[in-house]
Enzyme design. Structure first.
Site, mmCIF file in Angstrom:
data_model
loop_
_atom_site.group_PDB
_atom_site.id
_atom_site.type_symbol
_atom_site.label_atom_id
_atom_site.label_comp_id
_atom_site.label_asym_id
_atom_site.label_seq_id
_atom_site.Cartn_x
_atom_site.Cartn_y
_atom_site.Cartn_z
ATOM 1 N N SER A 1 0.695 -0.973 0.054
ATOM 2 C CA SER A 1 -0.015 -0.063 0.108
ATOM 3 C C SER A 1 0.939 1.459 -0.125
ATOM 4 O O SER A 1 0.257 2.289 -0.070
ATOM 5 C CB SER A 1 -0.980 -0.040 1.169
ATOM 6 O OG SER A 1 -0.154 -0.148 2.404
ATOM 7 N N LYS B 1 5.119 3.305 0.679
ATOM 8 C CA LYS B 1 6.470 3.144 1.107
ATOM 9 C C LYS B 1 6.605 3.608 2.588
ATOM 10 O O LYS B 1 5.745 4.170 3.120
ATOM 11 C CB LYS B 1 7.328 4.443 0.208
ATOM 12 C CG LYS B 1 7.845 4.003 -1.020
ATOM 13 C CD LYS B 1 8.603 5.123 -1.653
ATOM 14 C CE LYS B 1 9.180 4.472 -2.961
ATOM 15 N NZ LYS B 1 10.187 5.549 -3.606
ATOM 16 N N ASP C 1 -5.388 -10.235 6.615
ATOM 17 C CA ASP C 1 -3.951 -10.145 5.879
ATOM 18 C C ASP C 1 -2.928 -10.683 6.935
ATOM 19 O O ASP C 1 -1.968 -10.109 7.130
ATOM 20 C CB ASP C 1 -3.621 -8.843 5.176
ATOM 21 C CG ASP C 1 -2.424 -9.256 4.138
ATOM 22 O OD1 ASP C 1 -2.446 -10.289 3.751
ATOM 23 O OD2 ASP C 1 -1.908 -8.189 3.603
#
Length: 999
Positions: A696, A698, A822
């Protein structure tokens, strides 16, 4: 009258008589209400029969023999769940109540104070939350209060200083903050005070605790204590157990501690204590365990300390100097001596081990000298002998070759000489044998066949000679065989084909000859193969290209001939060196590049269009073309470099200007008290501070002006980036969804095992999330890299438990519950002490009251190898999906393998584990690098992982149950019991030598 007429009349009489009505008394009615108010999955209360007239014969219930009134309800370890049943307080004579190790949840209600007759209240190892009820101190007869292992938060109430009869107060392993209050010194009846493992604010140890003259156990481990240890503790004449470990205490060990004449164990490890040992330690005649390791203590080890009847002495990682007093050899109970990482000198006492049942001896990283005493294993119980990085000399005593109990031996980096005793090679329980960097001579004896448990054999940099014995191929557990820099000769035994667990084979700088074994393909786990600078000949086996785990291959400076196998192109090598052999033919296309040139020099028969490898047959013909091409490339390169530099400075100036203009447009939303502003964060976001890139956005590491470090995630501008490790996320999910999910989840929840979100910064086209920084990165990166050796089994177990507690909080303590969606090893972050936090809530979903998601997802969310099988066809979000993913993480920790690996073929990790267990057994599943002494614990955790990954969701335990199961297999359960009882236990030992002695 005929007999049959009499029977008929009797039957009619019985039928006409009204039935006898049995009425359960009032106390039984209360207990029946308790039964119906709790979730009882194991039917522990099934024998509570409402048809009885009294509950006195019910399991877990005890009545007074005279009054027949209930006095005790003990429901320990019954897997009950639900809120605390206040109606038990209606039992007028109830003195004992225990719900130890259940799943009691919600808060502890204030009306618990109506249990006026209670003497003993044990609610340890449950899921209770909220603040500690201030009304507990209103229980006039309470003597025992144990709330260990819950999720109580806030400070300790002021009223706790008013207990009248309390003897035991245990609040270990909660979420209490504030400070350790001085008013606890008012509970004059207290015998045991246990407050360990709570996140208290930094504070001093209250001197008022010295008023507790009846105290026998003071356990304040990891309580964020600072400052000096108060002298007042010397007044605790009845104290048997003093534990102030894992704090930030400084200053000297106070003299007053030498006045604790009853103390049995003193634990001060992992503080910043300095100076020497206090005089008068000879007064501690009851002392059995003394641990002041990982401090800054200096000076000599006093003789008066060594004359005590010690059983365990741990002083490692200090600044101690001088010799070890001879008197330590007279301690008849000494089983543990760990002094590594100091500056100790001189010889070991000659009789050490002769009078004591020595089990663990670690004196690594000192300056000890002289020969090893022959008495080390006199009692036959020595298991660990760790002496690396000293100046020991002479031969290994023959007596150690008969020490059958040895399991871990490290004698490397000394000055030992002579031949290794034949029996020493074949010790049956040794799994680690390290003799590196000494001057040993002789052969590796055939007796090594007896070392059936040997996993790591390191004999590098000695003077060993002769051939490698055929018997080494019988060691089916051998993972690492490092024998470089010796004079070994002969060929590799054909039996080495049997070493299916082999991960490292390093024999460089020897005189080994012959061809490589034809069965090299069986080394499926081989990671490093270094045979450089030997006399190997023949062809490089084609099968070497099938070793998918191979990371480093060095066959340089041998006599290999023939072509380079094309299969080498299939390997993912970080190091390749085939230089200075007799190889011929053309290079495989993948290696015909400038970057590989040094890997093939010194092979005159190789030819490719790279200068230095070909023999130059057409050099003159092509010289002009080469010169022209070089000139063109040089000019083009110069133009390109100038252009890049010009563009860089232009772009940097543009970004600086843009940042100054846009700073005023940032909006800050904080979730905790901050010591920094959004502008300080913005000034540090440059490419040099990038530490990762996820699905999603950096992630940057930002060091603030106050020295604090935070992690900043900058979300991708266009949406969610596809990650090579992740499955496709839901169609149409964009950056805002990820941002909203993170803020919605982490902005509200607070838990020690959930990563902390400090704040978020937003503008119209950019969103930043600021988290606490995790120095050890993600579990996945650490576990599956070369640093995986840092994670010994106790650390892996603790990581699994931490992550389970974090997920259990999401599933059971959040209202409404939250599903992460996740869960994977890369989303479990590790702090500086390897404590785990669950992170990355970009896909998290809130469940409704029925336990189901708001809707079915349009496509699968999650990561390959972690996705529950039913998710592929139902797309329904629930907590069972997280449990499956967590089970995969557990299998990763136990096996050390990736969730998806080319070696598995079409299988994933779950299927591979199940298949391997059926076909080969558990030894082929467990991570070979881990200490085999933990095998039983690893197997238990493996079973938990398999339960969590059950194909049917209904068969997977809840995360609450998973936490309980993990706690039950904890290797520290023994230590907690020993602490709780205030008695010394031989099991009370936390092994830190692996961290301190380069284990």
């Amino acid at each position: 009258m005929p007999q049959h007429l009499l029977l008929l009349l009797l039957l009619l009489f019985l039928l006409s008589t009204p039935p006898l009505i049995v009425s359960l008394n009032q106390e039984g009615v209360y207990l029946q209400s308790l039964k119906h108010s709790l979730d009882d999955p194991d039917s522990a209360l099934s024998a509570w029969n409402e048809r009885d007239d009294t509950p006195c014969n019910w399991p877990a219930v005890t009545c007074d023999p005279d009054s027949h009134s209930v006095v005790s309800v003990d429901l320990s370890n019954t897997n009950l769940a639900g809120p605390f049943p206040s109606l038990l307080c209606r039992l007028p004579n109830l003195t004992f109540l225990s719900f130890f190790n259940n799943s009691m949840n919600s808060t502890l209600p204030p009306d618990v104070s109506t249990c006026g007759s209670l003497h003993h209240l044990d609610l340890a190892q449950n899921l209770l939350t909220g603040a500690l009820p201030h009304t507990l101190a209103d229980l006039p007869n309470l003597r025992y209060l144990d709330l260990t292992g819950n999720n109580f938060s806030g400070g300790i109430p002021d009223t706790f200083g008013k207990f009248r009869e309390l003897e035991v107060l245990s609040l270990v392993y909660n979420l209490l903050d504030g400070t350790i209050p001085a008013f606890l010194g008012n509970i004059s009846t207290l015998k045991m005070l246990n407050l360990s493992y709570n996140p208290f604010f930094p504070s001093r140890l209250p001197p008022e605790l010295g008023n507790l003259t009846n105290l026998e156990v003071l356990w304040l481990t990891d309580c964020n204590l600072v400052g000096e240890i108060p002298d007042s503790l010397g007044r605790l004449k009845k104290l048997t157990d003093l534990d102030l470990a894992l704090n930030a205490l400084d200053g000297p060990i106070p003299r007053s501690l030498a006045e604790l004449s009853s103390v049995v164990q003193i634990e001060l490890y992992n503080n910043s204590l300095s100076g020497g040992f206090p005089p008068g330690m000879s007064n501690l005649t009851a002392l059995r365990l003394f641990d002041a390791s990982m401090n800054e203590l200096s000076g000599k080890i006093p003789d008066e300390l060594c004359r005590l009847p010690l059983e365990s002495l741990n002083l490692y990682e200090n600044r101690l100097v001088g010799s070890l007093p001879e008197s330590i050899a007279n301690s008849t109970g000494l089983y543990e001596l760990r002094l590594f990482r100091n500056g100790l000198t001189g010889e070991l006492p000659k009789n050490i081990g002769r009078n004591s049942p020595l089990k663990w001896l670690d004196i690594s990283n000192n300056q000890f000298s002289g020969e090893l005493p022959a008495s080390l294993c006199e009692k036959g119980g020595l298991e660990e002998l760790l002496m690396i990085y000293n100046q020991f000399s002479g031969p290994i005593p023959a007596s150690l070759g008969e020490c059958q109990s040895l399991s871990r031996v490290r004698l490397g980096f000394n000055r030992f000489t002579g031949e290794v005793p034949a029996g020493f090679w074949g010790l049956p329980h040794v799994y680690l044998l390290e003799l590196a960097e000494n001057s040993f001579s002789g052969r590796i004896e055939k007796t090594i066949a007896g070392a059936a448990n040997l996993s790591i054999l390191i004999v590098s940099k000695n003077n060993f000679s002769g051939s490698i014995p055929e018997e080494i191929g019988w060691l089916e557990n051998l993972y690492d065989f490092s024998g470089s820099d010796n004079s070994l000769s002969g060929s590799l035994p054909e039996s080495m084909e049997n070493l299916e667990q082999l991960g490292i084979l390093d024999l460089h700088n020897n005189e080994v000859s012959g061809e490589l074994p034809s069965g090299i393909k069986s080394w499926k786990k081989l990671n490093e193969l270094n045979l450089a600078n030997n006399k190997f000949s023949g062809k490089i086996p084609e099968k070497i290209g099938s070793l998918s785990m191979l990371n480093s291959l060095d066959l340089s400076r041998n006599e290999f001939s023939g072509n380079i196998p094309l299969g080498l192109q299939n390997l993912k090598l970080n190091q390749l060196n085939l230089s200075y052999n007799r190889l011929s033919g053309e290079l495989p296309p993948l290696f015909a590049k400038e970057t590989y040139m040094s890997s093939f020099v010194g092979n005159p028969g190789l030819c490719v269009d790279l200068e230095g490898l070909c023999d130059g047959k057409s050099e003159a013909k092509s010289m002009g073309y080469v010169w022209l091409l070089r000139t063109i490339f040089v000019l083009a390169g110069l133009v390109f470099i100038v252009g890049v530099v010009w563009f860089y400075f232009k772009y940097r100036n543009f970004e600086k200007a843009k940042r100054v203009i846009d700073k005023s447009k940032w909006t800050l939303m904080s979730f905790h008290k901050l010591g920094f502003s959004e502008y300080e964060i913005l000034d540090c976001l440059d490419e040099d501070s990038v530490i990762g890139s996820g699905s999603s956005g950096k992630v940057y590491k930002v060091v603030l002006r106050n020295g604090e470090v935070v992690a900043v995630k900058k979300l991708w501008a266009g949406g969610v980036k596809k990650d090579s490790e992740s499955a496709d996320v839901e169609k149409g999910q964009v950056r805002d969804n990820v941002f909203d999910a993170e803020v919605e989840t982490l902005g509200k929840i607070r838990h020690k095992n959930i990563v902390k979100l400090w704040c978020c910064c937003t503008t119209r086209d950019c969103k930043l999330l600021v988290y606490e920084y995790m120095p050890n990165g993600s579990l996945g990166d650490l576990l599956h890299s070369s640093k995986g050796g840092l994670l010994d089994w106790p650390t892996r177990y603790k990581i699994a438990l931490d992550a389970a507690e974090g997920l259990s909080y999401l599933h059971h303590d959040c209202v409404p519950p939250i599903v992460h969606r996740d869960v994977k090893s890369n989303n479990i972050l590790l702090d500086g002490d390897f404590r785990a936090r669950v992170a990355d809530f970009g896909l998290a979903k809130v469940l409704d009251s029925t336990g189901k998601g708001p809707k079915s997802m349009s496509v699968i969310a999650g990561s390959c190898g972690y996705i529950a099988p039913e998710y592929a066809y139902t797309l329904r979000v629930n907590e069972k999906s997280d449990i499956y993913s967590f089970g995969v993480v557990v299998l990763e920790l136990v096996t050390g393998r990736l969730p998806v690996d080319p070696e598995f073929g079409e299988k994933d990790l779950v299927k591979w584990v199940c298949t391997t267990l059926d076909q080969k057994g558990v030894d082929h599943v467990l991570e070979p690098k881990l200490d085999p002494c933990y095998k039983e614990d690893m197997c238990k955790v493996l079973n938990i992982g398999l339960l969590c990954t059950s194909p049917l969701p209904i068969n997977r335990p809840s995360m609450r149950r998973v936490v309980k199961m993990l706690q039950e297999v904890s290797p520290v359960n023994h230590s907690k019991t020993a602490k709780k009882d205030g008695k010394l236990s031989p099991y009370y030992y936390e092994d830190t030598s692996d961290h301190g002695s380069a284990a």
